[in-house]
Design a protein around this motif. Structure first.
Motif, PDB file in Angstrom:
ATOM      1  N   PRO A 112     -11.313  -3.857  -7.788  1.00  0.00           N
ATOM      2  CA  PRO A 112     -11.155  -2.583  -6.017  1.00  0.00           C
ATOM      3  C   PRO A 112     -10.214  -2.849  -5.519  1.00  0.00           C
ATOM      4  O   PRO A 112      -9.080  -1.969  -4.693  1.00  0.00           O
ATOM      5  CB  PRO A 112     -12.027  -3.559  -4.890  1.00  0.00           C
ATOM      6  CG  PRO A 112     -12.708  -4.417  -6.074  1.00  0.00           C
ATOM      7  CD  PRO A 112     -12.316  -4.875  -7.450  1.00  0.00           C
ATOM      8  N   ASP A 113      -9.293  -4.270  -5.850  1.00  0.00           N
ATOM      9  CA  ASP A 113      -7.419  -3.826  -5.268  1.00  0.00           C
ATOM     10  C   ASP A 113      -6.032  -3.591  -6.359  1.00  0.00           C
ATOM     11  O   ASP A 113      -5.279  -3.618  -6.018  1.00  0.00           O
ATOM     12  CB  ASP A 113      -7.497  -5.494  -4.922  1.00  0.00           C
ATOM     13  CG  ASP A 113      -8.001  -6.135  -4.428  1.00  0.00           C
ATOM     14  OD1 ASP A 113      -8.945  -5.616  -3.713  1.00  0.00           O
ATOM     15  OD2 ASP A 113      -8.856  -7.686  -4.914  1.00  0.00           O
ATOM     16  N   SER A 114      -6.971  -2.682  -7.342  1.00  0.00           N
ATOM     17  CA  SER A 114      -5.996  -2.094  -8.514  1.00  0.00           C
ATOM     18  C   SER A 114      -5.536  -0.639  -7.781  1.00  0.00           C
ATOM     19  O   SER A 114      -6.057  -0.380  -6.942  1.00  0.00           O
ATOM     20  CB  SER A 114      -6.587  -1.703  -9.869  1.00  0.00           C
ATOM     21  OG  SER A 114      -7.263  -0.989  -9.323  1.00  0.00           O
ATOM     22  N   MET A 115      -4.050  -0.382  -8.717  1.00  0.00           N
ATOM     23  CA  MET A 115      -3.494   0.645  -8.013  1.00  0.00           C
ATOM     24  C   MET A 115      -3.862   1.209  -8.068  1.00  0.00           C
ATOM     25  O   MET A 115      -4.218   2.490  -7.442  1.00  0.00           O
ATOM     26  CB  MET A 115      -2.012   0.722  -9.145  1.00  0.00           C
ATOM     27  CG  MET A 115      -1.513   2.081  -8.516  1.00  0.00           C
ATOM     28  SD  MET A 115      -0.559   1.601  -7.104  1.00  0.00           S
ATOM     29  CE  MET A 115       1.112   1.991  -7.468  1.00  0.00           C
ATOM     30  N   LEU A 116      -5.322   1.543  -9.346  1.00  0.00           N
ATOM     31  CA  LEU A 116      -6.219   3.157  -9.914  1.00  0.00           C
ATOM     32  C   LEU A 116      -6.494   3.575  -8.245  1.00  0.00           C
ATOM     33  O   LEU A 116      -7.535   4.311  -8.031  1.00  0.00           O
ATOM     34  CB  LEU A 116      -6.884   2.919 -10.966  1.00  0.00           C
ATOM     35  CG  LEU A 116      -7.667   4.117 -11.034  1.00  0.00           C
ATOM     36  CD1 LEU A 116      -6.857   5.542 -10.838  1.00  0.00           C
ATOM     37  CD2 LEU A 116      -8.314   3.981 -12.350  1.00  0.00           C
ATOM     38  N   SER A 117      -7.123   2.400  -7.766  1.00  0.00           N
ATOM     39  CA  SER A 117      -8.597   1.980  -6.695  1.00  0.00           C
ATOM     40  C   SER A 117      -7.694   2.375  -5.468  1.00  0.00           C
ATOM     41  O   SER A 117      -8.473   3.194  -4.467  1.00  0.00           O
ATOM     42  CB  SER A 117      -9.254   0.660  -6.654  1.00  0.00           C
ATOM     43  OG  SER A 117      -9.795   0.207  -7.826  1.00  0.00           O
ATOM     44  N   LEU A 118      -6.597   1.911  -5.301  1.00  0.00           N
ATOM     45  CA  LEU A 118      -5.873   2.319  -4.134  1.00  0.00           C
ATOM     46  C   LEU A 118      -6.121   3.521  -4.220  1.00  0.00           C
ATOM     47  O   LEU A 118      -5.992   4.668  -3.197  1.00  0.00           O
ATOM     48  CB  LEU A 118      -5.153   2.074  -4.137  1.00  0.00           C
ATOM     49  CG  LEU A 118      -3.626   1.980  -3.091  1.00  0.00           C
ATOM     50  CD1 LEU A 118      -4.482   1.606  -1.279  1.00  0.00           C
ATOM     51  CD2 LEU A 118      -2.637   1.445  -3.635  1.00  0.00           C
ATOM     52  N   TYR A 119      -4.996   4.480  -5.194  1.00  0.00           N
ATOM     53  CA  TYR A 119      -5.207   5.849  -5.411  1.00  0.00           C
ATOM     54  C   TYR A 119      -6.235   6.525  -5.106  1.00  0.00           C
ATOM     55  O   TYR A 119      -6.936   7.538  -4.517  1.00  0.00           O
ATOM     56  CB  TYR A 119      -4.382   6.455  -7.246  1.00  0.00           C
ATOM     57  CG  TYR A 119      -3.468   6.652  -6.619  1.00  0.00           C
ATOM     58  CD1 TYR A 119      -2.576   7.587  -6.583  1.00  0.00           C
ATOM     59  CD2 TYR A 119      -2.359   5.485  -7.098  1.00  0.00           C
ATOM     60  CE1 TYR A 119      -1.056   7.931  -6.806  1.00  0.00           C
ATOM     61  CE2 TYR A 119      -0.888   5.505  -7.217  1.00  0.00           C
ATOM     62  CZ  TYR A 119      -0.969   7.682  -7.207  1.00  0.00           C
ATOM     63  OH  TYR A 119       0.706   7.312  -7.515  1.00  0.00           O
ATOM     64  N   ARG A 120      -8.137   5.998  -5.313  1.00  0.00           N
ATOM     65  CA  ARG A 120      -9.016   6.546  -5.741  1.00  0.00           C
ATOM     66  C   ARG A 120      -9.119   6.547  -3.995  1.00  0.00           C
ATOM     67  O   ARG A 120      -9.800   7.124  -3.276  1.00  0.00           O
ATOM     68  CB  ARG A 120     -10.057   6.315  -6.573  1.00  0.00           C
ATOM     69  CG  ARG A 120     -10.304   6.427  -7.426  1.00  0.00           C
ATOM     70  CD  ARG A 120     -10.717   5.982  -8.552  1.00  0.00           C
ATOM     71  NE  ARG A 120     -11.828   6.837  -8.242  1.00  0.00           N
ATOM     72  CZ  ARG A 120     -13.462   5.609  -8.470  1.00  0.00           C
ATOM     73  NH1 ARG A 120     -13.310   5.003  -9.221  1.00  0.00           N
ATOM     74  NH2 ARG A 120     -14.388   6.346  -8.492  1.00  0.00           N
ATOM     75  N   ARG A 121      -9.294   5.511  -3.530  1.00  0.00           N
ATOM     76  CA  ARG A 121      -9.210   5.857  -1.867  1.00  0.00           C
ATOM     77  C   ARG A 121      -8.377   6.127  -0.857  1.00  0.00           C
ATOM     78  O   ARG A 121      -8.745   6.931  -0.431  1.00  0.00           O
ATOM     79  CB  ARG A 121      -9.749   3.572  -1.775  1.00  0.00           C
ATOM     80  CG  ARG A 121      -9.959   4.139  -0.159  1.00  0.00           C
ATOM     81  CD  ARG A 121     -11.132   4.389   0.064  1.00  0.00           C
ATOM     82  NE  ARG A 121     -11.581   3.606   1.073  1.00  0.00           N
ATOM     83  CZ  ARG A 121     -11.937   5.051   2.048  1.00  0.00           C
ATOM     84  NH1 ARG A 121     -13.101   5.782   1.029  1.00  0.00           N
ATOM     85  NH2 ARG A 121     -12.770   5.490   3.549  1.00  0.00           N
ATOM     86  N   ALA A 122      -7.467   6.566  -1.523  1.00  0.00           N
ATOM     87  CA  ALA A 122      -6.425   7.022  -0.508  1.00  0.00           C
ATOM     88  C   ALA A 122      -6.499   8.634  -0.992  1.00  0.00           C
ATOM     89  O   ALA A 122      -6.426   9.863   0.023  1.00  0.00           O
ATOM     90  CB  ALA A 122      -4.878   6.839  -1.059  1.00  0.00           C
ATOM     91  N   LEU A 123      -6.853   9.477  -1.895  1.00  0.00           N
ATOM     92  CA  LEU A 123      -7.007  10.552  -2.667  1.00  0.00           C
ATOM     93  C   LEU A 123      -8.164  11.444  -1.528  1.00  0.00           C
ATOM     94  O   LEU A 123      -8.672  12.117  -0.646  1.00  0.00           O
ATOM     95  CB  LEU A 123      -7.306  10.946  -4.324  1.00  0.00           C
ATOM     96  CG  LEU A 123      -6.094  10.797  -4.510  1.00  0.00           C
ATOM     97  CD1 LEU A 123      -6.522  11.011  -5.938  1.00  0.00           C
ATOM     98  CD2 LEU A 123      -5.007  11.751  -3.703  1.00  0.00           C
ATOM     99  N   GLU A 124      -9.523  10.754  -1.494  1.00  0.00           N
ATOM    100  CA  GLU A 124     -10.562  10.560  -0.960  1.00  0.00           C
ATOM    101  C   GLU A 124     -10.564  10.327   0.486  1.00  0.00           C
ATOM    102  O   GLU A 124     -10.823  11.832   1.184  1.00  0.00           O
ATOM    103  CB  GLU A 124     -11.587   9.155  -1.093  1.00  0.00           C
ATOM    104  CG  GLU A 124     -13.271   9.743  -0.611  1.00  0.00           C
ATOM    105  CD  GLU A 124     -13.838   8.260  -1.263  1.00  0.00           C
ATOM    106  OE1 GLU A 124     -14.162   8.805  -2.005  1.00  0.00           O
ATOM    107  OE2 GLU A 124     -13.718   7.654  -0.958  1.00  0.00           O
ATOM    108  N   LEU A 125      -9.242   9.546   1.432  1.00  0.00           N
ATOM    109  CA  LEU A 125      -9.201   9.723   2.707  1.00  0.00           C
ATOM    110  C   LEU A 125      -7.811  10.840   2.954  1.00  0.00           C
ATOM    111  O   LEU A 125      -8.735  10.991   3.563  1.00  0.00           O
ATOM    112  CB  LEU A 125      -8.593   8.650   3.704  1.00  0.00           C
ATOM    113  CG  LEU A 125      -9.687   7.203   3.437  1.00  0.00           C
ATOM    114  CD1 LEU A 125      -8.369   5.894   3.322  1.00  0.00           C
ATOM    115  CD2 LEU A 125     -10.189   7.236   4.584  1.00  0.00           C
TER     116      LEU A 125
END
Ligand code: GLC
Length: 537
Positions: free
Chosen positions: A448-461
């Protein structure tokens, strides 16, 4: 939520879908290899579309997959209307487009109108024809200067290093702003115009949703090909500011963009986005006038240091450059021509922290964002051994410039060692580092702390908090070394701290942060960005 693209090229009512799209750039050689030859291909991409859907991008941009001897890895096109067998065939292309559309993603392809390959049938004919012949008129051929015409026609240098002119056996010289295998076309020849129109229609009829136009500030050349004022250092990255470069941005280029736009306007919902390395905001704005390109890449954000004042200047300039043209701004932190952001921002953990913060900045800005494959994994620039380098820049610069290969290493998908699921062979076209096990897609999906998880969450928001794409950006007051802004009253607030000390967080609930925030204090640590909810902002 953005509507899904239709199956016939996105004709679904969302006609200017690109205005706030997140477009994922696929460097075709390096994304996924289905054939096992160590080079990515179209079927490989098709097999990974599920990943891109999960990531949440609106469109993909494919770098050139056309027939090519690959002197510049596909930017030397021998047949712009066919697929190179290295990457597949037209059926594979049609299948890829159809499936991308089914999954709600648009497809943008590269267009290379400034030059062809020297293996293009036109250049083969030009080489074999006599000076002054119609065959030669499709390119830029001139007699030399000096005794016996042994010196080039002018002092232009190639972007990849060395002279921009190469001499043919019969003594004439041809112009190539890039490598000698990429002769520049003569845009004063109507056949060149007609051929580009054919190429546009060929791909539009196959259902593509748009074009990324290579060297969109090139093509037309100034009358008389005047000498460069002072030789400009060879560039393969960001152009210097405030330097007049007579090789580019000639007035005639705008007529070419008007032609392209006219053709696109006969179809519905098709995009033209140009690669525009011009320096002034005014010059940039001229490319995105209502009858020219829909968008241009503005590289100022990628050129800025990780410094709030510099970043704010880059953002203000990018917004001013589209000004009142009605075009939407674009943001990009990297592409296949520049050093990857993690490395540019300092490398290692520091570089990753800063790249994470900049991801939140880019994705909060008004307009569209172009994400280069691997950026969502936080891939660093790779230090390749000399004998692995393939970029023509390495040879052309006499081994003084390493070129762009370090940003083009294949994407790691899964597993503990090269080729990390990219290919069946470990002999990938560029070697993959042995320490990328933690950077693979599979590893990062779990974390959950990976760069990929950040991107996914950011794109969702970003989708949840979509603001009108013409919303003006508003800056908030911010401490030294920090910036904060929102897009419009209802949109989220983005705050960035580039200073070495923690600063108070702006008001609002934290929706997402690029790094850990302390539990006991409302502060934004150094090298961190946060998105805050608009309601209580
Ligand atoms: C553009 C491409 C680059 C290529 C050059 C010549 O700048 O992005 O990769 O080498 O054009 O076509």
């Amino acid at each position: 939520m953005r509507r899904a693209a239709g199956t016939t090229g996105g004709d679904n009512g969302d006609h200017d879908w690109w205005r706030d799209a997140v477009v994922y750039q696929i460097y075709v050689r390096s994304f996924a290899d289905s054939s096992g030859d160590g080079v990515g291909d179209l079927d490989g991409i098709r097999g990974r579309l599920g990943y891109l859907e999960l990531l949440g991008v609106d469109a993909i941009w494919l770098t050139p997959f056309f027939r090519s001897p690959m002197a510049d890895h596909g930017y030397d096109v021998a047949d712009p209307r066919d697929v190179d067998p290295l990457f597949g065939d037209l059926n594979a292309f049609d299948g890829l487009v159809a499936e991308a559309h089914e999954r709600g993603m648009r497809v943008v392809v590269d267009l290379v109108p400034n030059h062809t390959s020297d293996a293009h049938e036109w250049f083969v004919a030009a080489r074999n024809a006599a000076p002054g012949s119609p065959e030669r008129d499709r390119y830029i051929l001139r007699d030399g200067t000096g005794p016996d015409g042994a010196a080039p026609p002018n002092n232009w240098t190639s972007i990849f290093g060395g002279n921009a002119w190469t001499r043919l056996d019969d003594g004439q010289w041809y112009l190539h702003l890039f490598s000698p295998e990429q002769p520049d076309l003569n845009w004063e020849n109507p056949e060149v115009w007609a051929d580009l129109e054919r190429t546009l229609r060929c791909w539009l009829d196959r259902g593509v949703d748009g074009f990324r136009i290579d060297v969109a500030h090139g093509m037309a050349k100034p009358p008389g090909l005047p000498d460069m004022v002072e030789p400009i250092e060879p560039q393969h990255g960001l152009l210097p500011d405030d330097v007049e470069d007579r090789r580019f941005d000639a007035e005639g280029v705008h007529d070419i963009h008007r032609m392209i736009r006219k053709v696109l306007d006969e179809y519905v919902g098709r995009l033209a986005v140009g690669e525009i390395w011009v320096t002034s905001d005014v010059a940039f704005g001229r490319y995105v006038r209502p009858d020219e390109l829909h968008q241009g890449f503005n590289f100022r954000l990628a050129a800025a240091d990780f410094d709030a004042a510099d970043l704010r200047r880059a953002i203000d300039h990018s917004l001013a450059a589209v000004g009142d043209t009605g075009a939407s701004p674009t943001w990009t932190l990297s592409n296949h021509d520049v050093v990857r952001e993690v490395t540019r921002y300092g490398g290692g953990e520091l570089g990753v922290r800063r790249a994470r913060a900049m991801t939140l900045v880019a994705l909060a800005l008004p307009g569209s964002v172009y994400v280069y494959n691997g950026a969502e994994l936080g891939l660093p620039q790779v230090e390749l051994p000399d004998d692995a380098l393939q970029d023509p820049v390495w040879e052309r610069s006499g081994h003084t410039e390493r070129g762009r290969d370090g940003a083009r290493v294949p994407v790691p998908w899964e597993g503990a060692e090269p080729p990390y699921g990219f290919s069946m062979t470990a002999a990938t076209w560029l070697p993959m580092p042995s320490d990328w096990a933690d950077l693979t897609v599979a590893a990062q999906l779990e974390d959950p702390d990976s760069m990929l998880s950040l991107y996914r969450r950011a794109l969702e928001l970003r989708r949840e908090h979509a603001a009108p794409d013409d919303a003006a950006l508003e800056w908030h007051g911010a401490p030294e070394g920090c910036l904060a802004f929102h897009r419009d009253a209802g949109s989220l607030v983005c705050a960035l701290n580039t200073s070495p000390v923690a600063v108070p967080l702006p008001p609002g609930d934290v929706l997402l942060a690029s790094g850990p925030l302390p539990d006991d204090e409302r502060v934004l640590p150094p090298e961190t960005a946060a998105w805050l909810s608009p309601a209580s902002a």
